[in-house]
Design an enzyme around this catalytic site. Structure first.
Site, PDB file in Angstrom:
ATOM      1  CE  LYS A 152      41.027  36.741  35.306  1.00 40.28           C
ATOM      2  NZ  LYS A 152      41.013  38.125  35.056  1.00 40.28           N
ATOM      3  CE  LYS A 197      52.305  33.661  32.398  1.00 44.66           C
ATOM      4  NZ  LYS A 197      53.346  34.463  31.772  1.00 44.66           N
ATOM      5  CE  LYS A 237      56.995  41.582  38.344  1.00 47.70           C
ATOM      6  NZ  LYS A 237      56.972  42.623  37.315  1.00 47.70           N
TER       7      LYS A 237
END
Ligand code: TRP
Length: 333
Positions: free
Chosen positions: A197, A200, A113
Site C-alpha cells: 500500500k 510515506k 528507533k
C-alpha cells in the site's frame, strides 16, 4: 446522550498522501459528527528527532492546513497543537513517576528507533509512550483511531491509565480502546512501486500537495510488466495496482476502456499512465488549491489554533486538577 470521546495525534512530519486521504483522514472526517473529537498536532513528540525550528514550524502549519483542507471542521472537532496545551506535559511528568524503565525499554518502537539511530537514544524517545498516554487520557478518551504501528503505544496508554486508577483507587480514567473501522468501508490505496500500500516510508506515495509535473513523473515511473500475451489474463500485482488507482480517481468509462484494451492485449501502459496521471491531477487539484489557500491565510490558521487550544485546555485543565488532587498535590496558599 453524550458523544464518546476520541483523541488522535498527528506527527508534523511529511505531507499527507493519497493513501492517508482515503484512509485515516477520511475516517477522522466521518467521526466528527458522532464523536467528540480531539485531533492534535504532536509537535512535542516530533522533537525526539531534533527538527530545526524552521522545519518544525513549517511542518506544524503544513499538517494543520492539510487536515483543514481535507475537511476537518474546527467547529465540530477540537483541532489543536500539542504544545499549546501545557497541561499535557504536566500530566506526562506525573505519569512518568509510574512508568518503569523495563516496560519502556521493551517497547517495539523504542527498540526499532534505538537500533536505527544508536546516537540519538534520548529520554524523550524512551518515554514517548508516556507522553502519548497523557495526550489520550487527559481528555478521558474512550477511543483512539490508530494504525497497526501505534497499537503497542496504545496498549501502554491503557496500562498507564489502569495503573493510575488502581494506585489511587479511583476510576478517573476510562481505559482507551483502539478504534477500528469496518474493513469493507476502507479504500486501500496501493503504491506506485508494484507492491503493497501507499506509504510515506515506502517512498511510493503521491502527496496531496504534489505539483502536477511531479505527479506525472512519479506515475510514469510506476512499475508495470511486459503486457498481457493472452486475452483476459489475470493481472500481475503492479498492473492491478494501476487499475485500482484508476478506479479511485478516474471516470468508470476510462477504467472500462483500459480494462478492455488489457483484455484484448492491446494495452499500452504508457497511455494508461498518462491518463492516470491527468486524472490524479484533476482529483487532487481542488485539495491542493485549498491547502495553499489556507497556508496563505495566516489569520485563519491562527484563529483555528487559538480556538482549538482554548477548548483543549479547558478539558485538559479539568482532568489535571482531578489528577493532582488525587495524588495529593495541593496548593498551600
Ligand atoms: N505516535 C503517534 C504517531 O506517530 C502520534 C501520536 C501522538 C498519537 N500522541 C498520540 C496518536 C495520541 C494517537 C493518540 O503516529
Amino acid at each position: 446522550m453524550e458523544k464518546p470521546i476520541v483523541v488522535s495525534g498527528i506527527r508534523p512530519t511529511g505531507y499527507l498522501h493519497l493513501g492517508n486521504y482515503f484512509g485515516a483522514v477520511r475516517n477522522f472526517i466521518r467521526m466528527q459528527n458522532d464523536y467528540t473529537c480531539y485531533f492534535f498536532i504532536a509537535d512535542i513528540h516530533s522533537l525526539t528527532t531534533h527538527p530545526t525550528p524552521t522545519n518544525l514550524q513549517a511542518g506544524v502549519k503544513q499538517v494543520l492546513a492539510e487536515y483543514l483542507a481535507c475537511g476537518i471542521d474546527p467547529e465540530k472537532s477540537t483541532i489543536f497543537i500539542q504544545s499549546d496545551v501545557p497541561e499535557v506535559t504536566e500530566l506526562y511528568t506525573l505519569l512518568n513517576m509510574n512508568a518503569y524503565l523495563g516496560e519502556l525499554e521493551r517497547t517495539t518502537s523504542f527498540k526499532d528507533k534505538a537500533r536505527k539511530n544508536p546516537d540519538n537514544v534520548n529520554a524523550g524517545l524512551l518515554t514517548y509512550p508516556v507522553l502519548m498516554a497523557a495526550d489520550i487520557i487527559i481528555h478521558k478518551a474512550q477511543f483512539v483511531p490508530v494504525g497497526k504501528d501505534q497499537e503497542q503505544n496504545l496498549e501502554m496508554a491503557r496500562k498507564f491509565a489502569a495503573r493510575f486508577n488502581r494506585m489511587y483507587n479511583n476510576e478517573l480514567f476510562p481505559i482507551p480502546r483502539p478504534f477500528t473501522f469496518d474493513g469493507k468501508d476502507m479504500i486501500k490505496v496501493p503504491g506506485l512501486d508494484g507492491s503493497g500500500k501507499m506509504g510515506k516510508s515506502e517512498g511510493n506515495a503521491i502527496n496531496l500537495c504534489e505539483d502536477p509535473k511531479s505527479i506525472r513523473k512519479k506515475v510514469m515511473r510506476a512499475v508495470t510488466d511486459l503486457g498481457p500475451t493472452e486475452p483476459n489474463s489475470k493481472k500481475a500485482e503492479p498492473v492491478e495496482n494501476l487499475f485500482t488507482l484508476m478506479k479511485i480517481v478516474s471516470a468508470p468509462e476510462t477504467v472500462a476502456h483500459f480494462e478492455s484494451l488489457y483484455n484484448s492485449c492491446e494495452i499500452r501502459y504508457g497511455d494508461m499512465k498518462k491518463q492516470l496521471a491527468e486524472d490524479i491531477i484533476s482529483y487532487t487539484d481542488p485539495i491542493r488549491n485549498k491547502i495553499n489557500d489556507i497556508l496563505a491565510d495566516t489569520d485563519y490558521l491562527t484563529k483555528v489554533a487559538r480556538m482549538g487550544a482554548e477548548r483543549a485546555r479547558e478539558s485538559a485543565a479539568k482532568t489535571l486538577s482531578e489528577v493532582k488532587s488525587l495524588i495529593g498535590i495541593k496548593s498551600l496558599f
